[in-house]
Scaffold this active site. Structure first.
Site, mmCIF file in Angstrom:
data_model
loop_
_atom_site.group_PDB
_atom_site.id
_atom_site.type_symbol
_atom_site.label_atom_id
_atom_site.label_comp_id
_atom_site.label_asym_id
_atom_site.label_seq_id
_atom_site.Cartn_x
_atom_site.Cartn_y
_atom_site.Cartn_z
ATOM 1 N N LYS A 181 -10.009 6.575 -9.858
ATOM 2 C CA LYS A 181 -9.299 6.035 -11.023
ATOM 3 C C LYS A 181 -9.987 6.618 -12.258
ATOM 4 O O LYS A 181 -10.434 5.898 -13.164
ATOM 5 C CB LYS A 181 -9.378 4.491 -10.963
ATOM 6 C CG LYS A 181 -8.487 3.785 -11.940
ATOM 7 C CD LYS A 181 -7.008 3.853 -11.610
ATOM 8 C CE LYS A 181 -6.189 3.172 -12.679
ATOM 9 N NZ LYS A 181 -4.764 3.513 -12.652
ATOM 10 N N ASP A 240 -3.607 4.341 -7.699
ATOM 11 C CA ASP A 240 -2.296 3.682 -7.750
ATOM 12 C C ASP A 240 -1.199 4.611 -7.226
ATOM 13 O O ASP A 240 -0.306 4.206 -6.475
ATOM 14 C CB ASP A 240 -1.971 3.176 -9.170
ATOM 15 C CG ASP A 240 -2.417 4.115 -10.279
ATOM 16 O OD1 ASP A 240 -3.110 5.112 -9.978
ATOM 17 O OD2 ASP A 240 -2.088 3.867 -11.454
#
Ligand code: NAD
Length: 358
Positions: A191, A223
């Site tokens: 991330k 994600d």
């Protein structure tokens, strides 16, 4: 040709039933390829509590550390649930993982064509999926500083994601070396658009990749990866990621395959590799002879490949499993209309017969 010492912990519930079939496959592949596997049994979990009053007796750790690899069934069950926390079967398992220093958890998610219909995802999206999730297991937010501070309605809960460069380097090397045994692609999941620990993770992965010019490195935000796993799982070969992201993504990936009774795992990086099916002791079906032994037999393939570096032998076991499934044989958890349902021993024997034919 070589001799190997393999530690065996049967565990509780269906553990002994599935491990027995795994061992048959191990010895059969040994006979086929000229290896001798000397097995030594140790106690852990509920069985160890009953026998010695400790879920991880000292001689178990000593014996395992003195062997080439550990084949582990599963531990736990209702009988021991009310024990004090430090005496529960699961406490023994965590202590064993720590004692073995296994910082890399490898979880394959392979969709067998014959079982593509068993998943909740469309078979045409799944067919051919073969992913290895390499999860960092001993660092990150699960182990970083944290706690609950303050009082009453103003309390604050804190966990901290911490990764040092050496921790990222060593998991990176496991991922690249794993990819070399496969399709030579590593996707590093982080991330880095938000977390500075992820920025370091990415920088270190790029640096390490220079030592593996034959392997292709790509990066993906976590994600997006969660989405891509169900949109187009075939794009992935090896996924390498942090402890928390790997925890979540490996469970998501395992669900692509249909049944928990099919899935193996390996924890490596310490002196002795730890190989176990991902399922638990399944008390609801223990002693009924209907547990699926294929997860444990696949675990034996991982033990051969990553524990003993015996690639040909691992491939023989996996090919035998594929042929058994192609012949239409199933256990209850992967039953399909019109196909015969076998018990634990009969399924183990079916794999054995295919191995002997190899
Ligand atoms: P579980 O994996 O044991 O069972 C979940 C469901 O899957 C059950 O319906 C079970 O019958 C089925 N199942 C599991 N393995 C199967 C197989 N090989 N063939 C066919 N069906 C199978 O998980 P649970 O019920 O949450 O836990 C039972 C016990 O196992 C608990 O005490 C838990 O703590 C322990 N556990 C141990 C481990 C381990 O040893 N690593 C992992 C998970 C759970």
């Amino acid at each position: 040709m070589a001799d190997y010492t393999i530690s065996v912990i049967n565990g509780d519930g269906i553990g002994p039933e599935v491990v027995a079939e795994g061992l048959k496959a191990l010895h059969a592949v040994g006979a086929l390829c000229g290896h001798r596997f000397a097995t030594r049994e140790y106690l852990a979990g509920g069985a160890a509590i009953d026998a010695k009053g400790d879920p991880l007796p000292a001689d178990t750790v000593k014996g395992v550390l003195d062997s080439h690899a550990l084949l582990f069934g599963a531990i736990g069950g209702p009988k021991w649930e009310s024990m004090p926390h430090h005496l529960k079967p699961e406490a023994g398992l965590l202590r064993l993982r720590k004692a073995l220093g296994a910082f890399a958890n490898l979880r394959p998610a392979v969709v067998y064509d014959e079982l593509a219909g068993a998943s909740s995802i469309k078979p045409e999206i799944l067919k051919g999926t073969d992913i290895m999730v390499v999860r960092e297991l001993t660092g990150g937010i699960y182990f970083g500083p944290g706690g609950i501070t303050g009082d009453g309605a103003n309390r604050v809960g804190i966990n901290t994601e911490v990764y040092s460069q050496p921790e990222i380097e060593r998991i990176g090397h496991v991922a690249f070396q794993t990819a070399r045994l496969r399709r030579k692609k590593v996707c590093s999941v982080d991330k880095a658009n938000v977390l500075v620990s992820s920025q370091l993770w990415r920088e270190v992965m790029i640096e390490i990749a220079k030592q593996y010019p034959d392997v292709t490195l790509s990066h993906m935000y976590v994600d997006n990866c969660a989405m891509q796993l169900i949109r187009d799982p075939r794009q992935f070969d090896v996924i390498v990621t942090t402890n928390i992201f790997g925890d979540i993504l490996s469970d998501e990936a395992s669900q692509l395959t249909g049944s928990i009774g099919m899935l193996a795992s390996a924890s490596v990086g310490g002196p002795v590799g730890f190989f176990e099916p991902i399922h638990g002791s399944a008390p609801d079906i223990a002693g009924q002879g209907k547990a699926n032994p294929l997860a444990t037999i696949s675990t034996v393939a991982l033990l051969l490949r990553y524990g003993l570096k015996l690639e040909r032998e691992a491939a023989l076991v996996e090919a035998a499993i594929r042929r058994v499934l192609a012949s239409g044989k199933r256990t209850a958890d992967i039953r399909q209309e019109g196909l015969p349902v076998l018990g634990t021993v009969a399924m183990g024997e079916a794999v054995l017969a295919e191995l002997k034919r190899a």
